[in-house]
Design a protein around this motif. Structure first.
Motif, PDB file in Angstrom:
ATOM      1  N   MET A  80       0.825  -1.214   0.000  1.00 53.82           N
ATOM      2  CA  MET A  80       0.000   0.000   0.000  1.00 53.82           C
ATOM      3  C   MET A  80       0.854   1.257   0.000  1.00 53.82           C
ATOM      4  SD  MET A  80      -3.370  -0.840   2.336  1.00 53.82           S
ATOM      5  CE  MET A  80      -2.571  -1.744   3.663  1.00 53.82           C
ATOM      6  N   THR A  81       1.941   1.231   0.751  1.00 49.46           N
ATOM      7  CA  THR A  81       2.812   2.409   0.796  1.00 49.46           C
ATOM      8  C   THR A  81       3.519   2.626  -0.529  1.00 49.46           C
ATOM      9  OG1 THR A  81       3.191   1.920   3.151  1.00 49.46           O
ATOM     10  CG2 THR A  81       4.617   3.554   2.124  1.00 49.46           C
ATOM     11  N   THR A  82       3.931   1.535  -1.190  1.00 47.38           N
ATOM     12  CA  THR A  82       4.594   1.687  -2.496  1.00 47.38           C
ATOM     13  C   THR A  82       3.645   2.280  -3.524  1.00 47.38           C
ATOM     14  OG1 THR A  82       4.057  -0.571  -3.268  1.00 47.38           O
ATOM     15  CG2 THR A  82       6.150  -0.264  -2.081  1.00 47.38           C
ATOM     16  N   PHE A  83       2.366   1.946  -3.451  1.00 47.03           N
ATOM     17  CA  PHE A  83       1.416   2.509  -4.406  1.00 47.03           C
ATOM     18  C   PHE A  83       1.246   4.011  -4.183  1.00 47.03           C
ATOM     19  CE2 PHE A  83       0.285  -1.804  -5.449  1.00 47.03           C
ATOM     20  CZ  PHE A  83      -0.195  -1.719  -6.759  1.00 47.03           C
ATOM     21  N   ALA A  84       1.087   4.420  -2.935  1.00 46.72           N
ATOM     22  CA  ALA A  84       0.958   5.850  -2.655  1.00 46.72           C
ATOM     23  C   ALA A  84       2.240   6.598  -3.042  1.00 46.72           C
ATOM     24  CB  ALA A  84       0.638   6.061  -1.176  1.00 46.72           C
ATOM     25  N   LEU A  85       3.390   6.003  -2.708  1.00 46.90           N
ATOM     26  CA  LEU A  85       4.674   6.610  -3.060  1.00 46.90           C
ATOM     27  C   LEU A  85       4.821   6.727  -4.575  1.00 46.90           C
ATOM     28  CD1 LEU A  85       7.596   7.552  -2.527  1.00 46.90           C
ATOM     29  CD2 LEU A  85       8.252   5.125  -2.393  1.00 46.90           C
ATOM     30  N   GLY A  86       4.514   5.652  -5.283  1.00 48.53           N
ATOM     31  CA  GLY A  86       4.664   5.665  -6.736  1.00 48.53           C
ATOM     32  C   GLY A  86       3.756   6.675  -7.408  1.00 48.53           C
ATOM     33  N   THR A  87       2.540   6.828  -6.894  1.00 46.80           N
ATOM     34  CA  THR A  87       1.620   7.826  -7.440  1.00 46.80           C
ATOM     35  C   THR A  87       2.193   9.221  -7.276  1.00 46.80           C
ATOM     36  OG1 THR A  87      -0.298   6.438  -6.954  1.00 46.80           O
ATOM     37  CG2 THR A  87      -0.700   8.783  -7.289  1.00 46.80           C
ATOM     38  N   ALA A  88       2.691   9.513  -6.084  1.00 46.48           N
ATOM     39  CA  ALA A  88       3.263  10.836  -5.823  1.00 46.48           C
ATOM     40  C   ALA A  88       4.496  11.088  -6.688  1.00 46.48           C
ATOM     41  CB  ALA A  88       3.611  10.969  -4.342  1.00 46.48           C
ATOM     42  N   VAL A  89       5.345  10.073  -6.837  1.00 42.76           N
ATOM     43  CA  VAL A  89       6.564  10.227  -7.645  1.00 42.76           C
ATOM     44  C   VAL A  89       6.212  10.478  -9.111  1.00 42.76           C
ATOM     45  CG1 VAL A  89       8.599   9.028  -8.521  1.00 42.76           C
ATOM     46  CG2 VAL A  89       8.019   8.866  -6.109  1.00 42.76           C
ATOM     47  N   GLY A  90       5.243   9.704  -9.630  1.00 42.28           N
ATOM     48  CA  GLY A  90       4.852   9.885 -11.022  1.00 42.28           C
ATOM     49  C   GLY A  90       4.312  11.273 -11.296  1.00 42.28           C
ATOM     50  N   ASP A  91       3.465  11.771 -10.405  1.00 37.09           N
ATOM     51  CA  ASP A  91       2.941  13.126 -10.573  1.00 37.09           C
ATOM     52  C   ASP A  91       4.025  14.179 -10.365  1.00 37.09           C
ATOM     53  OD1 ASP A  91       0.382  12.309 -11.191  1.00 37.09           O
ATOM     54  OD2 ASP A  91      -0.288  12.302  -9.106  1.00 37.09           O
ATOM     55  N   LEU A  92       4.982  13.879  -9.500  1.00 41.86           N
ATOM     56  CA  LEU A  92       6.095  14.808  -9.274  1.00 41.86           C
ATOM     57  C   LEU A  92       6.870  15.041 -10.566  1.00 41.86           C
ATOM     58  CD1 LEU A  92       7.948  16.385  -7.238  1.00 41.86           C
ATOM     59  CD2 LEU A  92       9.232  14.245  -6.983  1.00 41.86           C
ATOM     60  N   THR A  93       7.212  13.960 -11.261  1.00 40.85           N
ATOM     61  CA  THR A  93       7.998  14.115 -12.496  1.00 40.85           C
ATOM     62  C   THR A  93       7.149  14.670 -13.634  1.00 40.85           C
ATOM     63  OG1 THR A  93       7.571  11.817 -13.126  1.00 40.85           O
ATOM     64  CG2 THR A  93       9.588  12.269 -11.876  1.00 40.85           C
ATOM     65  N   ALA A  94       5.894  14.200 -13.739  1.00 38.88           N
ATOM     66  CA  ALA A  94       5.054  14.614 -14.862  1.00 38.88           C
ATOM     67  C   ALA A  94       4.567  16.045 -14.735  1.00 38.88           C
ATOM     68  CB  ALA A  94       3.866  13.663 -15.001  1.00 38.88           C
ATOM     69  N   VAL A  95       4.194  16.442 -13.518  1.00 32.00           N
ATOM     70  CA  VAL A  95       3.560  17.756 -13.315  1.00 32.00           C
ATOM     71  C   VAL A  95       4.544  18.774 -12.748  1.00 32.00           C
ATOM     72  CG1 VAL A  95       1.703  18.992 -12.143  1.00 32.00           C
ATOM     73  CG2 VAL A  95       1.313  16.655 -12.974  1.00 32.00           C
ATOM     74  N   THR A  96       5.103  18.459 -11.574  1.00 33.54           N
ATOM     75  CA  THR A  96       5.992  19.436 -10.920  1.00 33.54           C
ATOM     76  C   THR A  96       7.252  19.686 -11.734  1.00 33.54           C
ATOM     77  OG1 THR A  96       5.175  18.693  -8.755  1.00 33.54           O
ATOM     78  CG2 THR A  96       7.227  19.968  -8.800  1.00 33.54           C
ATOM     79  N   PHE A  97       7.872  18.609 -12.229  1.00 39.25           N
ATOM     80  CA  PHE A  97       9.102  18.762 -13.014  1.00 39.25           C
ATOM     81  C   PHE A  97       8.821  19.008 -14.493  1.00 39.25           C
ATOM     82  CE2 PHE A  97      11.568  15.960  -9.771  1.00 39.25           C
ATOM     83  CZ  PHE A  97      11.532  17.000  -8.866  1.00 39.25           C
ATOM     84  N   GLY A  98       7.559  18.891 -14.904  1.00 37.02           N
ATOM     85  CA  GLY A  98       7.173  19.250 -16.264  1.00 37.02           C
ATOM     86  C   GLY A  98       7.561  18.274 -17.350  1.00 37.02           C
ATOM     87  N   LEU A  99       7.836  17.016 -17.014  1.00 34.16           N
ATOM     88  CA  LEU A  99       8.221  16.049 -18.043  1.00 34.16           C
ATOM     89  C   LEU A  99       7.038  15.595 -18.889  1.00 34.16           C
ATOM     90  CD1 LEU A  99      10.767  13.689 -16.235  1.00 34.16           C
ATOM     91  CD2 LEU A  99      11.233  15.613 -17.752  1.00 34.16           C
ATOM     92  N   GLY A 100       5.837  15.667 -18.332  1.00 35.30           N
ATOM     93  CA  GLY A 100       4.686  15.118 -19.032  1.00 35.30           C
ATOM     94  C   GLY A 100       4.575  13.623 -18.761  1.00 35.30           C
ATOM     95  N   TYR A 101       3.421  13.049 -19.111  1.00 40.53           N
ATOM     96  CA  TYR A 101       3.157  11.659 -18.740  1.00 40.53           C
ATOM     97  C   TYR A 101       3.906  10.652 -19.610  1.00 40.53           C
ATOM     98  CZ  TYR A 101      -0.400  13.720 -15.806  1.00 40.53           C
ATOM     99  OH  TYR A 101      -1.040  14.477 -14.850  1.00 40.53           O
ATOM    100  N   LEU A 102       4.029  10.911 -20.897  1.00 39.21           N
ATOM    101  CA  LEU A 102       4.737   9.967 -21.760  1.00 39.21           C
ATOM    102  C   LEU A 102       6.213   9.900 -21.399  1.00 39.21           C
ATOM    103  CD1 LEU A 102       4.907   8.016 -24.097  1.00 39.21           C
ATOM    104  CD2 LEU A 102       5.122   9.988 -25.650  1.00 39.21           C
ATOM    105  N   ALA A 103       6.849  11.053 -21.258  1.00 47.58           N
ATOM    106  CA  ALA A 103       8.270  11.068 -20.900  1.00 47.58           C
ATOM    107  C   ALA A 103       8.493  10.439 -19.534  1.00 47.58           C
ATOM    108  CB  ALA A 103       8.802  12.503 -20.917  1.00 47.58           C
ATOM    109  N   SER A 104       7.575  10.691 -18.594  1.00 47.31           N
ATOM    110  CA  SER A 104       7.686  10.072 -17.272  1.00 47.31           C
ATOM    111  C   SER A 104       7.561   8.559 -17.378  1.00 47.31           C
ATOM    112  CB  SER A 104       6.604  10.624 -16.333  1.00 47.31           C
ATOM    113  OG  SER A 104       6.855  11.966 -16.005  1.00 47.31           O
ATOM    114  N   GLY A 105       6.619   8.087 -18.203  1.00 42.56           N
ATOM    115  CA  GLY A 105       6.460   6.653 -18.380  1.00 42.56           C
ATOM    116  C   GLY A 105       7.712   6.002 -18.943  1.00 42.56           C
TER     117      GLY A 105
END
Length: 253
Positions: A136-161
């Motif tokens: 459960m913690t890895t899922f919450a962590l992974g969600t936050a990390v993915g949004d961090l790179t895609a949104v906060t760092f501006g990579l976008g979802y494809l580049a983050s993937g």
């Protein structure tokens, strides 16, 4: 003592894991945009509790129960991470750091009490509880990390993937050729499946103005669910053969 209650770590396991992480992302978004968010979160929490109770009650690995539990953890974990950011305004960098500290604490307590973090030895109730807490913690962590790179760092979802796909492969390569321990390689890859799958599903589902393909969260969720059903069916058929011996503990920590 219980029989080991988690799947063998095979290529099919990783495919199913990525599909559940991806579906957790799109299903969470689908529900909270069509149901009052507090109601959606409460309903997901109730279903998760029920499915986890069923998983804890059985005494052996049953594929459909296990993967339903993982899927509900994915849905609820996504909701929790999103609520923390959207409703409470916590920056993704802060939530990522907090979830990372919590996960480290879970692993430390797990190892201190059980002397192993191996998924080949989820064969008593304390280890199973630690396992699902870590999941459960890895899922919450992974969600936050993915949004961090895609949104906060501006990579976008494809580049983050793509980024997390490459990072996901590194622990397996290090285990195969560079001597990284099996347990460490597993958990590193496991954590990275979440932002990997979620970033790609967001890219497929979100509208173009959010840098996605605009296929819709409902359609993407249905396609991903079909893939999960196929994986579970194949796993179930394979288990109809002679029972396997539990794998040896790959590494103590």
């Amino acid at each position: 003592m219980l029989r080991n209650k988690v799947p063998e770590v095979t290529a099919l396991f990783w495919v199913a894991k990525v599909l559940t992480t991806a579906m957790g992302e799109t299903t969470s978004d689908f529900l909270v945009h069509r149901i009052d968010p507090p109601v959606a979160v409460a309903a997901a929490a109730l279903v998760l509790v029920g499915v986890l109770a069923l998983q804890l009650a059985v005494r052996r690995f049953i594929p459909w129960i296990y993967w339903l539990a993982v899927l509900m953890v994915a849905v609820f974990g996504t909701m929790v991470a999103d609520v923390i950011h959207v409703q409470f305004g916590v920056p993704y960098l802060v939530s990522t750091s907090a979830f990372l500290v919590i996960l480290a604490a879970v692993f430390a307590l797990w190892y201190r009490t059980q002397r192993t973090l191996s998924v080949h030895r989820i064969d008593n109730h304390p280890r199973e509880l630690f396992y699902w807490t870590a999941v459960m913690t890895t899922f919450a962590l992974g969600t936050a990390v993915g949004d961090l790179t895609a949104v906060t760092f501006g990579l976008g979802y494809l580049a983050s993937g793509v980024l997390f796909g490459v990072l996901f492969a590194i622990p397996g390569i290090a285990y195969r050729w560079w001597g990284l321990g099996g347990t460490a390689a597993f958990w590193m890859s496991y954590i990275l499946t979440r932002p990997f799958g979620a970033s790609l599903s967001d890219w497929l589902a979100l509208p173009p103005y959010r840098h996605g393909l605009g296929l819709g969260t409902g359609l993407v969720s249905l396609v991903l669910f079909a893939g999960i059903v196929v994986c579970v069916a194949v796993t179930s058929v394979r288990r109809q053969g002679p029972p396997r011996e539990d794998l040896p503990d790959a590494v103590a920590a």
